[in-house]
Design a protein around this motif. Structure first.
Motif, PDB file in Angstrom:
ATOM      1  N   LEU A   1      -3.090  -8.545  -9.955  1.00 51.91           N
ATOM      2  CA  LEU A   1      -4.102  -9.050  -9.027  1.00 51.91           C
ATOM      3  C   LEU A   1      -3.480  -9.908  -7.933  1.00 51.91           C
ATOM      4  O   LEU A   1      -3.925  -9.872  -6.777  1.00 51.91           O
ATOM      5  CB  LEU A   1      -5.155  -9.853  -9.792  1.00 51.91           C
ATOM      6  N   GLY A   2      -2.449 -10.676  -8.284  1.00 51.41           N
ATOM      7  CA  GLY A   2      -1.764 -11.453  -7.254  1.00 51.41           C
ATOM      8  C   GLY A   2      -1.133 -10.564  -6.205  1.00 51.41           C
ATOM      9  O   GLY A   2      -1.193 -10.850  -4.993  1.00 51.41           O
ATOM     10  N   ALA A   3      -0.518  -9.462  -6.655  1.00 54.07           N
ATOM     11  CA  ALA A   3       0.084  -8.518  -5.708  1.00 54.07           C
ATOM     12  C   ALA A   3      -0.981  -7.851  -4.852  1.00 54.07           C
ATOM     13  O   ALA A   3      -0.802  -7.666  -3.638  1.00 54.07           O
ATOM     14  CB  ALA A   3       0.894  -7.470  -6.475  1.00 54.07           C
ATOM     15  N   LEU A   4      -2.109  -7.496  -5.460  1.00 56.44           N
ATOM     16  CA  LEU A   4      -3.186  -6.852  -4.695  1.00 56.44           C
ATOM     17  C   LEU A   4      -3.739  -7.809  -3.643  1.00 56.44           C
ATOM     18  O   LEU A   4      -3.991  -7.415  -2.503  1.00 56.44           O
ATOM     19  CB  LEU A   4      -4.299  -6.401  -5.637  1.00 56.44           C
ATOM     20  N   GLY A   5      -3.928  -9.053  -4.017  1.00 54.30           N
ATOM     21  CA  GLY A   5      -4.430 -10.028  -3.047  1.00 54.30           C
ATOM     22  C   GLY A   5      -3.513 -10.177  -1.851  1.00 54.30           C
ATOM     23  O   GLY A   5      -3.979 -10.320  -0.709  1.00 54.30           O
ATOM     24  N   ALA A   6      -2.212 -10.133  -2.097  1.00 51.43           N
ATOM     25  CA  ALA A   6      -1.244 -10.283  -1.010  1.00 51.43           C
ATOM     26  C   ALA A   6      -1.212  -9.060  -0.091  1.00 51.43           C
ATOM     27  O   ALA A   6      -0.821  -9.179   1.074  1.00 51.43           O
ATOM     28  CB  ALA A   6       0.149 -10.529  -1.590  1.00 51.43           C
TER      29      ALA A   6
ATOM     30  N   GLU B   1      -4.707   1.645 -17.386  1.00 50.22           N
ATOM     31  CA  GLU B   1      -4.355   2.425 -18.566  1.00 50.22           C
ATOM     32  C   GLU B   1      -3.734   3.770 -18.186  1.00 50.22           C
ATOM     33  O   GLU B   1      -3.160   4.458 -19.038  1.00 50.22           O
ATOM     34  CB  GLU B   1      -5.594   2.684 -19.428  1.00 50.22           C
ATOM     35  N   GLN B   2      -3.864   4.157 -16.917  1.00 51.26           N
ATOM     36  CA  GLN B   2      -3.500   5.510 -16.495  1.00 51.26           C
ATOM     37  C   GLN B   2      -2.359   5.557 -15.481  1.00 51.26           C
ATOM     38  O   GLN B   2      -1.686   6.588 -15.370  1.00 51.26           O
ATOM     39  CB  GLN B   2      -4.743   6.195 -15.899  1.00 51.26           C
ATOM     40  N   PHE B   3      -2.120   4.452 -14.747  1.00 52.45           N
ATOM     41  CA  PHE B   3      -1.160   4.512 -13.650  1.00 52.45           C
ATOM     42  C   PHE B   3      -0.179   3.338 -13.697  1.00 52.45           C
ATOM     43  O   PHE B   3      -0.538   2.233 -14.099  1.00 52.45           O
ATOM     44  CB  PHE B   3      -1.899   4.502 -12.304  1.00 52.45           C
ATOM     45  N   ALA B   4       1.041   3.611 -13.257  1.00 52.71           N
ATOM     46  CA  ALA B   4       2.083   2.589 -13.203  1.00 52.71           C
ATOM     47  C   ALA B   4       1.733   1.539 -12.140  1.00 52.71           C
ATOM     48  O   ALA B   4       0.962   1.816 -11.208  1.00 52.71           O
ATOM     49  CB  ALA B   4       3.428   3.232 -12.900  1.00 52.71           C
ATOM     50  N   PRO B   5       2.290   0.324 -12.243  1.00 49.09           N
ATOM     51  CA  PRO B   5       1.855  -0.783 -11.379  1.00 49.09           C
ATOM     52  C   PRO B   5       1.921  -0.506  -9.886  1.00 49.09           C
ATOM     53  O   PRO B   5       0.960  -0.801  -9.164  1.00 49.09           O
ATOM     54  CB  PRO B   5       2.809  -1.919 -11.771  1.00 49.09           C
ATOM     55  N   THR B   6       3.037   0.053  -9.392  1.00 54.42           N
ATOM     56  CA  THR B   6       3.170   0.265  -7.953  1.00 54.42           C
ATOM     57  C   THR B   6       2.190   1.310  -7.452  1.00 54.42           C
ATOM     58  O   THR B   6       1.546   1.143  -6.404  1.00 54.42           O
ATOM     59  CB  THR B   6       4.611   0.688  -7.611  1.00 54.42           C
ATOM     60  N   GLU B   7       2.060   2.401  -8.202  1.00 56.27           N
ATOM     61  CA  GLU B   7       1.109   3.453  -7.823  1.00 56.27           C
ATOM     62  C   GLU B   7      -0.312   2.897  -7.803  1.00 56.27           C
ATOM     63  O   GLU B   7      -1.084   3.133  -6.867  1.00 56.27           O
ATOM     64  CB  GLU B   7       1.222   4.613  -8.811  1.00 56.27           C
ATOM     65  N   LEU B   8      -0.653   2.141  -8.821  1.00 59.96           N
ATOM     66  CA  LEU B   8      -1.994   1.565  -8.903  1.00 59.96           C
ATOM     67  C   LEU B   8      -2.242   0.581  -7.762  1.00 59.96           C
ATOM     68  O   LEU B   8      -3.341   0.518  -7.212  1.00 59.96           O
ATOM     69  CB  LEU B   8      -2.160   0.862 -10.246  1.00 59.96           C
ATOM     70  N   LEU B   9      -1.217  -0.171  -7.393  1.00 60.35           N
ATOM     71  CA  LEU B   9      -1.345  -1.113  -6.286  1.00 60.35           C
ATOM     72  C   LEU B   9      -1.647  -0.378  -4.986  1.00 60.35           C
ATOM     73  O   LEU B   9      -2.499  -0.804  -4.191  1.00 60.35           O
ATOM     74  CB  LEU B   9      -0.065  -1.930  -6.146  1.00 60.35           C
ATOM     75  N   ASN B  10      -0.983   0.730  -4.764  1.00 59.01           N
ATOM     76  CA  ASN B  10      -1.248   1.523  -3.565  1.00 59.01           C
ATOM     77  C   ASN B  10      -2.690   2.019  -3.537  1.00 59.01           C
ATOM     78  O   ASN B  10      -3.326   2.068  -2.472  1.00 59.01           O
ATOM     79  CB  ASN B  10      -0.280   2.698  -3.488  1.00 59.01           C
ATOM     80  N   TYR B  11      -3.224   2.376  -4.711  1.00 59.78           N
ATOM     81  CA  TYR B  11      -4.621   2.820  -4.768  1.00 59.78           C
ATOM     82  C   TYR B  11      -5.574   1.672  -4.466  1.00 59.78           C
ATOM     83  O   TYR B  11      -6.600   1.865  -3.800  1.00 59.78           O
ATOM     84  CB  TYR B  11      -4.938   3.412  -6.146  1.00 59.78           C
TER      85      TYR B  11
END
Length: 334
Positions: free
Chosen positions: A58-63, A13-23
């Motif tokens: 979640l797929g991106a995070l898993g990878a 709800e607070q961060f864009a997808p790429t930024e959130l993925l980095n976190y």
């Protein structure tokens, strides 16, 4: 002995997808055990809000990661998604990332469903749809050629062809006794959130979930007891307090936000609150020992999986500080 795990709440709800993925990747690097993401169509506030699609993310995070457990906290399988689509999606995630995926589900909120033309029903109806959706997902994961005639969903010889080699655990959320009892009876895990007063957990929610577990013929240690713990940790107390304002909606009563469908209106209501009200759901302190002592209260209640939700804009700072100053102290406790 029950395994105790500490996770990170990835705030979509607070961060864009790429930024959130980095976190999410950083959380693994800092020693967190899990990463959970909510599934929102719309965020809690319009200005500065985000809403990336949880299942894709979640797929991106898993990878990008190797060991963390990841899942939703929570997704609603009743309106935006047919439960069969949820079953297919998480079967795929479970096949790609064995033993690392959790499907967390709840009954939903008007803000995420009503904008798509859903006539938001009363709680009794939402709960009934939810229970039936859980049945559908479980049948699709355990059977082939499923035909199902329910009150809300129908299947005609449906099959999930790519089932994971190991089961995907289902965690169910509950904030009242009936939903919580059901979560204990039907779920592999239970999800709730912190900051609502100790008596609610000790006198209502935890007894209800344990009753549900007993009715299922299992023992309490068979169910993962997960709680999102809202924490604001900074070496500057003023910054730790101010960080909670983005999440001011958490300071609203259920009655205030129950039927709100517009992030602009939710933001208006939240911004009218004083900072003391937006901070009341969070553990706000500059002292690591105070954080540990207050988090220990949830461990003592019997929660086994604590997922930390930090409200501030600098999540990299939070992950580093919590990873270095709080997690080691918590692990020393257990």
């Amino acid at each position: 002995m029950t395994e105790i795990r500490f996770g990170y709440k990835a705030s979509n709800e607070q961060f864009a997808p790429t930024e959130l993925l980095n976190y999410g990747v950083m959380a693994e690097e800092q020693g967190f055990d899990s990463v959970f993401i909510s599934d929102h169509l719309q965020p809690w506030r319009h200005d500065g809000g985000h809403a990336p699609f949880a299942m894709t993310w979640l797929g991106a995070l898993g990878a990008r990661t190797e060991r963390i457990v990841m899942g939703t906290s929570v997704l609603t399988p009743t309106f935006r998604y047919h439960p069969a689509i949820v079953a297919q999606s998480f079967a795929t995630l479970g096949s790609l990332f064995p033993d690392r995926v959790v499907l967390g589900m709840g009954t939903g909120e008007a803000m995420n469903e009503a904008p798509l033309g859903v006539e938001w029903p009363e709680g009794k109806v939402r709960f009934a749809r939810f229970r039936e959706a859980v049945r559908v997902i479980k049948k699709l994961w355990s059977e082939d050629r499923v035909t199902f005639e329910g009150d809300y969903y129908q299947l005609d010889r449906a099959t999930i062809y790519d089932k994971p080699s190991s089961p995907v655990p289902i965690y169910l959320a509950g904030s009242g006794p009936a939903a919580t009892k059901y979560a204990g009876r039907a779920g592999d895990g239970y999800i709730t959130t912190s900051g609502k007063g100790a008596e609610l957990y000790t006198d209502t929610l935890l007894p209800a979930v344990r009753t549900g577990i007993e009715l299922s013929g299992r023992k309490p240690e068979d169910v993962d007891m997960m709680i999102e713990v809202k924490v604001s940790f900074d070496h500057d107390l003023e910054q730790a307090m101010e960080a909670t304002r983005f999440w001011g909606a958490l300071g609203l009563s259920p009655e205030q936000k129950h039927s709100v469908e517009d992030p602009v209106e939710m933001q208006r209501l939240a911004d009218a609150l004083p900072t003391e009200a937006t901070a009341k759901r969070f553990i706000v302190s500059t002292d690591p020992d105070e954080h540990v002592a207050r988090i220990k209260e949830y461990l003592d209640m019997g929660f086994t999986h604590l997922v930390f939700h930090a409200p501030g804009p600098d999540q990299a700072k939070f992950l580093k500080l919590y990873g270095e100053e709080i997690l080691p102290k918590l692990r020393a406790l257990v």
